[in-house]
Design an enzyme around this catalytic site. Structure first.
Site, PDB file in Angstrom:
ATOM      1  N   GLU A 166      15.626   1.995 -15.633  1.00  0.00           N
ATOM      2  CA  GLU A 166      16.217   0.657 -15.551  1.00  0.00           C
ATOM      3  C   GLU A 166      15.125  -0.394 -15.583  1.00  0.00           C
ATOM      4  O   GLU A 166      15.341  -1.543 -15.229  1.00  0.00           O
ATOM      5  CB  GLU A 166      17.047   0.531 -14.277  1.00  0.00           C
ATOM      6  CG  GLU A 166      18.163   1.551 -14.210  1.00  0.00           C
ATOM      7  CD  GLU A 166      19.130   1.257 -13.083  1.00  0.00           C
ATOM      8  OE1 GLU A 166      19.834   0.247 -13.174  1.00  0.00           O
ATOM      9  OE2 GLU A 166      19.153   2.033 -12.126  1.00  0.00           O
ATOM     10  N   ARG A 201      10.915  -1.335 -17.538  1.00  0.00           N
ATOM     11  CA  ARG A 201      10.241  -1.362 -18.843  1.00  0.00           C
ATOM     12  C   ARG A 201       9.167  -0.290 -18.971  1.00  0.00           C
ATOM     13  O   ARG A 201       8.260  -0.215 -18.152  1.00  0.00           O
ATOM     14  CB  ARG A 201       9.608  -2.738 -19.049  1.00  0.00           C
ATOM     15  CG  ARG A 201       9.223  -2.986 -20.493  1.00  0.00           C
ATOM     16  CD  ARG A 201       8.629  -4.357 -20.688  1.00  0.00           C
ATOM     17  NE  ARG A 201       7.289  -4.414 -20.163  1.00  0.00           N
ATOM     18  CZ  ARG A 201       6.859  -5.321 -19.285  1.00  0.00           C
ATOM     19  NH1 ARG A 201       7.677  -6.240 -18.845  1.00  0.00           N
ATOM     20  NH2 ARG A 201       5.629  -5.306 -18.873  1.00  0.00           N
ATOM     21  N   SER A 258       8.309  -2.790 -13.953  1.00  0.00           N
ATOM     22  CA  SER A 258       7.430  -2.938 -15.107  1.00  0.00           C
ATOM     23  C   SER A 258       6.262  -1.969 -15.056  1.00  0.00           C
ATOM     24  O   SER A 258       5.646  -1.773 -13.999  1.00  0.00           O
ATOM     25  CB  SER A 258       6.931  -4.394 -15.123  1.00  0.00           C
ATOM     26  OG  SER A 258       5.624  -4.479 -15.602  1.00  0.00           O
ATOM     27  N   ALA A 315      10.256  -1.720  -3.679  1.00  0.00           N
ATOM     28  CA  ALA A 315      10.912  -2.728  -4.525  1.00  0.00           C
ATOM     29  C   ALA A 315      10.144  -4.052  -4.421  1.00  0.00           C
ATOM     30  O   ALA A 315       9.747  -4.463  -3.334  1.00  0.00           O
ATOM     31  CB  ALA A 315      12.355  -2.912  -4.065  1.00  0.00           C
ATOM     32  N   LYS A 353      -9.557  -0.384  -3.598  1.00  0.00           N
ATOM     33  CA  LYS A 353      -8.839  -0.975  -4.731  1.00  0.00           C
ATOM     34  C   LYS A 353      -7.828   0.039  -5.275  1.00  0.00           C
ATOM     35  O   LYS A 353      -8.100   1.251  -5.264  1.00  0.00           O
ATOM     36  CB  LYS A 353      -9.821  -1.356  -5.832  1.00  0.00           C
ATOM     37  CG  LYS A 353     -10.668  -2.545  -5.418  1.00  0.00           C
ATOM     38  CD  LYS A 353     -11.485  -3.077  -6.555  1.00  0.00           C
ATOM     39  CE  LYS A 353     -12.274  -4.271  -6.040  1.00  0.00           C
ATOM     40  NZ  LYS A 353     -13.390  -4.623  -6.888  1.00  0.00           N
ATOM     41  N   ARG A 372       3.562  -0.148  -0.313  1.00  0.00           N
ATOM     42  CA  ARG A 372       4.494  -1.187   0.109  1.00  0.00           C
ATOM     43  C   ARG A 372       3.702  -2.434   0.490  1.00  0.00           C
ATOM     44  O   ARG A 372       2.498  -2.363   0.767  1.00  0.00           O
ATOM     45  CB  ARG A 372       5.337  -0.703   1.293  1.00  0.00           C
ATOM     46  CG  ARG A 372       4.517  -0.533   2.558  1.00  0.00           C
ATOM     47  CD  ARG A 372       5.384  -0.124   3.746  1.00  0.00           C
ATOM     48  NE  ARG A 372       4.638  -0.281   4.982  1.00  0.00           N
ATOM     49  CZ  ARG A 372       4.999   0.233   6.147  1.00  0.00           C
ATOM     50  NH1 ARG A 372       6.093   0.952   6.236  1.00  0.00           N
ATOM     51  NH2 ARG A 372       4.276   0.032   7.224  1.00  0.00           N
ATOM     52  N   ARG A 373       4.393  -3.562   0.473  1.00  0.00           N
ATOM     53  CA  ARG A 373       3.766  -4.787   0.952  1.00  0.00           C
ATOM     54  C   ARG A 373       4.272  -5.025   2.373  1.00  0.00           C
ATOM     55  O   ARG A 373       5.489  -5.117   2.577  1.00  0.00           O
ATOM     56  CB  ARG A 373       4.102  -5.995   0.068  1.00  0.00           C
ATOM     57  CG  ARG A 373       3.357  -7.262   0.516  1.00  0.00           C
ATOM     58  CD  ARG A 373       3.698  -8.450  -0.357  1.00  0.00           C
ATOM     59  NE  ARG A 373       3.266  -8.281  -1.739  1.00  0.00           N
ATOM     60  CZ  ARG A 373       2.002  -8.456  -2.172  1.00  0.00           C
ATOM     61  NH1 ARG A 373       1.070  -8.793  -1.328  1.00  0.00           N
ATOM     62  NH2 ARG A 373       1.716  -8.281  -3.436  1.00  0.00           N
ATOM     63  N   SER A 400       5.730  -6.492   5.266  1.00  0.00           N
ATOM     64  CA  SER A 400       6.584  -7.686   5.250  1.00  0.00           C
ATOM     65  C   SER A 400       6.166  -8.704   6.310  1.00  0.00           C
ATOM     66  O   SER A 400       6.605  -9.853   6.264  1.00  0.00           O
ATOM     67  CB  SER A 400       8.041  -7.278   5.464  1.00  0.00           C
ATOM     68  OG  SER A 400       8.156  -6.538   6.654  1.00  0.00           O
TER      69      SER A 400
HETATM   70  C1  LIG Z   1       9.430   1.271   0.207  1.00  0.00           C
HETATM   71  C2  LIG Z   1      10.679   2.055   0.517  1.00  0.00           C
HETATM   72  C3  LIG Z   1      10.721   3.341  -0.325  1.00  0.00           C
HETATM   73  C4  LIG Z   1      10.639   2.413   2.004  1.00  0.00           C
HETATM   74  O1  LIG Z   1      11.785   3.103   2.285  1.00  0.00           O
HETATM   75  P1  LIG Z   1      11.816   4.238   3.450  1.00  0.00           P
HETATM   76  O2  LIG Z   1      10.713   5.204   3.212  1.00  0.00           O
HETATM   77  O3  LIG Z   1      13.210   4.738   3.463  1.00  0.00           O
HETATM   78  O4  LIG Z   1      11.450   3.459   4.705  1.00  0.00           O
HETATM   79  P2  LIG Z   1      12.418   2.742   5.773  1.00  0.00           P
HETATM   80  O5  LIG Z   1      13.097   1.606   5.137  1.00  0.00           O
HETATM   81  O6  LIG Z   1      13.223   3.798   6.442  1.00  0.00           O
HETATM   82  O7  LIG Z   1      11.348   2.219   6.779  1.00  0.00           O
HETATM   83  C5  LIG Z   1      10.524   3.020   7.610  1.00  0.00           C
HETATM   84  C6  LIG Z   1       9.841   2.131   8.595  1.00  0.00           C
HETATM   85  O8  LIG Z   1       8.910   1.277   7.872  1.00  0.00           O
HETATM   86  C7  LIG Z   1       9.253  -0.085   8.027  1.00  0.00           C
HETATM   87  N1  LIG Z   1       9.061  -0.761   6.765  1.00  0.00           N
HETATM   88  C8  LIG Z   1       9.632  -0.468   5.592  1.00  0.00           C
HETATM   89  N2  LIG Z   1       9.180  -1.305   4.638  1.00  0.00           N
HETATM   90  C9  LIG Z   1       8.294  -2.111   5.259  1.00  0.00           C
HETATM   91  C10 LIG Z   1       7.487  -3.173   4.807  1.00  0.00           C
HETATM   92  N3  LIG Z   1       7.504  -3.585   3.541  1.00  0.00           N
HETATM   93  N4  LIG Z   1       6.699  -3.789   5.680  1.00  0.00           N
HETATM   94  C11 LIG Z   1       6.678  -3.419   6.990  1.00  0.00           C
HETATM   95  N5  LIG Z   1       7.411  -2.417   7.451  1.00  0.00           N
HETATM   96  C12 LIG Z   1       8.219  -1.776   6.618  1.00  0.00           C
HETATM   97  C13 LIG Z   1      10.723  -0.065   8.434  1.00  0.00           C
HETATM   98  O9  LIG Z   1      11.081  -1.223   9.129  1.00  0.00           O
HETATM   99  C14 LIG Z   1      10.806   1.164   9.266  1.00  0.00           C
HETATM  100  O10 LIG Z   1      10.256   0.868  10.528  1.00  0.00           O
HETATM  101  P3  LIG Z   1      10.663   1.649  11.848  1.00  0.00           P
HETATM  102  O11 LIG Z   1      10.062   2.985  11.745  1.00  0.00           O
HETATM  103  O12 LIG Z   1      10.104   0.817  12.907  1.00  0.00           O
HETATM  104  O13 LIG Z   1      12.170   1.704  11.872  1.00  0.00           O
HETATM  105  C15 LIG Z   1      11.970   1.237   0.226  1.00  0.00           C
HETATM  106  O14 LIG Z   1      11.977   0.068   1.000  1.00  0.00           O
HETATM  107  C16 LIG Z   1      12.069   0.823  -1.225  1.00  0.00           C
HETATM  108  O15 LIG Z   1      11.536  -0.188  -1.652  1.00  0.00           O
HETATM  109  N6  LIG Z   1      12.786   1.649  -2.059  1.00  0.00           N
HETATM  110  C17 LIG Z   1      12.998   1.340  -3.447  1.00  0.00           C
HETATM  111  C18 LIG Z   1      14.462   1.458  -3.797  1.00  0.00           C
HETATM  112  C19 LIG Z   1      14.737   0.916  -5.196  1.00  0.00           C
HETATM  113  O16 LIG Z   1      14.319  -0.149  -5.542  1.00  0.00           O
HETATM  114  N7  LIG Z   1      15.445   1.731  -6.025  1.00  0.00           N
HETATM  115  C20 LIG Z   1      15.775   1.364  -7.376  1.00  0.00           C
HETATM  116  C21 LIG Z   1      17.113   0.679  -7.437  1.00  0.00           C
HETATM  117  S1  LIG Z   1      17.435   0.028  -9.027  1.00  0.00           S
END
Ligand SMILES: CC(C)(COP(=O)(O)OP(=O)(O)OC[C@H]1O[C@@H](n2cnc3c(N)ncnc32)[C@H](O)[C@@H]1OP(=O)(O)O)[C@@H](O)C(=O)NCCC(=O)NCCS
Length: 342
Positions: free
Chosen positions: A219, A221, A239, A278, A302, A315-316, A318
């Site tokens: 979904e 590029r 991307s 994401a 890096k 991840r960034r 937050s």
């Molecule tokens: C990065 C990603 C994979 C993390 O997901 P995850 O491994 O399930 O992690 P969780 O959301 O369960 O978070 C785990 C812990 O990290 C923390 N956390 C997650 N992302 C964070 C961030 N960016 N910054 C700080 N803390 C973060 C959560 O709050 C959680 O904290 P806790 O342990 O205190 O509860 C998910 O956020 C993501 O971006 N997935 C992509 C999905 C997507 O885009 N799919 C395609 C659809 S078209």
């Protein structure tokens, strides 16, 4: 052993210059006996040659092919003898830099037919040999001839629909490889390698000399030159950085079972089982906090130093905005239902 062979039906402009060629059954590494037949029947003189062929030559050629046991190619030659469009027989003795439009089209077909992998075919210099064309519901049209054709169509009560203006046509007008789903066919160019089990949704895009090894949900590029490993998914609007413009010179690839989140992006190759959050774009110079399992910082490096490494989660943060990298504990599990192609 020659490199490739194909009987093609194409389009020429009013000057008799090739615009595009369709090869229904291109052959990779054709045997010497087949090339010998091209020599005797079509006066092929060796080397890389695109031979313009007339109907009577094609009938003779078809007979010779049939005697050789090349039944499918013989049938194709027989059919081509009835073509209202010009016919070309292209032989590539070697994979040298292409010197004609039919040669380029044969190379692009080899990739989209999955006979050759991206990066395995020499494609330098192809832009100069691919004319920019109007791709219409009546085929390819030279842009200089388009206004006349549009007028003519109107006069005859038809509308000429220009679907795109580009050097590359959409792949599916030439080949639909087995086991794929492509929601918007305009978004996959000829020369793309679409692996069996791949679904390309509307937001997905695959350039030439790029593609997927196997099961993938695309979904985002896939830029020219980028290959996506089996079981990896590209989220909506994400991307992969290309190398055609902007100075990027690292060829990007994605290993197996990775997930690029929606609107994420990568300027480094990923190994297997990696996830990019994401919305996070990692360029090769991005400074990354490497975290241990307790989320304690181990070092700052890096992103390019993490290129190709397995089991990473990017991840960034937050709260701080810093880009972080941890061990990816929950490598994605494929959504079986989503990946089913039928
Ligand atoms: C990065 C990603 C994979 C993390 O997901 P995850 O491994 O399930 O992690 P969780 O959301 O369960 O978070 C785990 C812990 O990290 C923390 N956390 C997650 N992302 C964070 C961030 N960016 N910054 C700080 N803390 C973060 C959560 O709050 C959680 O904290 P806790 O342990 O205190 O509860 C998910 O956020 C993501 O971006 N997935 C992509 C999905 C997507 O885009 N799919 C395609 C659809 S078209």
């Amino acid at each position: 052993m020659s490199f490739a062979f194909g009987i093609g039906i194409g389009t020429q402009n009013n000057q008799g210059e090739w615009l595009e060629v369709y090869y229904q059954q291109p052959i990779m590494t054709p045997g010497k006996d087949l090339i010998d037949v091209v020599e005797t029947a079509l006066d092929y003189k060796g080397g890389n040659q695109a031979i313009d062929v007339k109907a009577e030559q094609l009938t003779r050629f078809a007979n010779a092919l049939r005697q050789l046991g090349q039944t499918d190619q013989a049938k194709l030659a027989e059919k081509a003898a009835e073509s209202k469009r010009p016919v070309v027989v292209t032989v590539l003795a070697t994979d040298d830099t292409a010197s004609s439009t039919p040669e380029v089209y044969l190379k692009l077909h080899l990739i989209s037919h999955r006979l050759a992998k991206p990066h395995s075919v020499k494609l330098d210099g192809i832009f100069g040999l691919l004319p920019n064309l109007a791709w219409t519901n009546e085929g390819a049209i030279d842009l200089n001839e388009l206004p006349e054709r549009q007028l003519q169509a109107r006069i005859e009560g038809r509308t000429l629909e220009v679907k795109s203006v580009d050097k590359f046509p959409q792949m599916t007008d030439y080949v639909v490889p087995k086991g794929v789903r492509i929601a918007d066919t305009a978004r996959v160019r000829l020369g793309a390698y679409v692996g069996e089990g791949t679904t390309v949704m509307h937001e997905g895009f695959i350039n030439f000399n790029a593609g997927t090894e196997g099961t993938s949900m695309i979904e985002g590029r896939i830029s020219a030159g980028v290959m996506i490993g089996k079981g990896s998914d590209l989220g909506g609007g994400c991307s992969t950085m290309g190398t055609l413009s902007g100075g990027g010179n690292i060829t990007i690839s994605v290993g197996e079972n990775c997930l690029l989140g929606a609107n994420a992006g990568i300027g480094i190759p990923l190994g297997d089982r990696c996830t990019v959050e994401a919305g996070l774009y990692i360029t090769s110079g991005t400074k990354v906090n490497l975290l241990d399992d307790n989320n304690e910082q181990v070092e700052v490096i890096k992103a390019r130093d993490l290129a190709g490494k397995n089991d990473l989660l990017f991840r960034r943060n937050s709260l701080t905005g810093a880009v972080e990298c941890k061990t990816n504990k929950s490598a994605i599990e494929l959504n079986e239902e989503l990946h089913a192609n039928n």
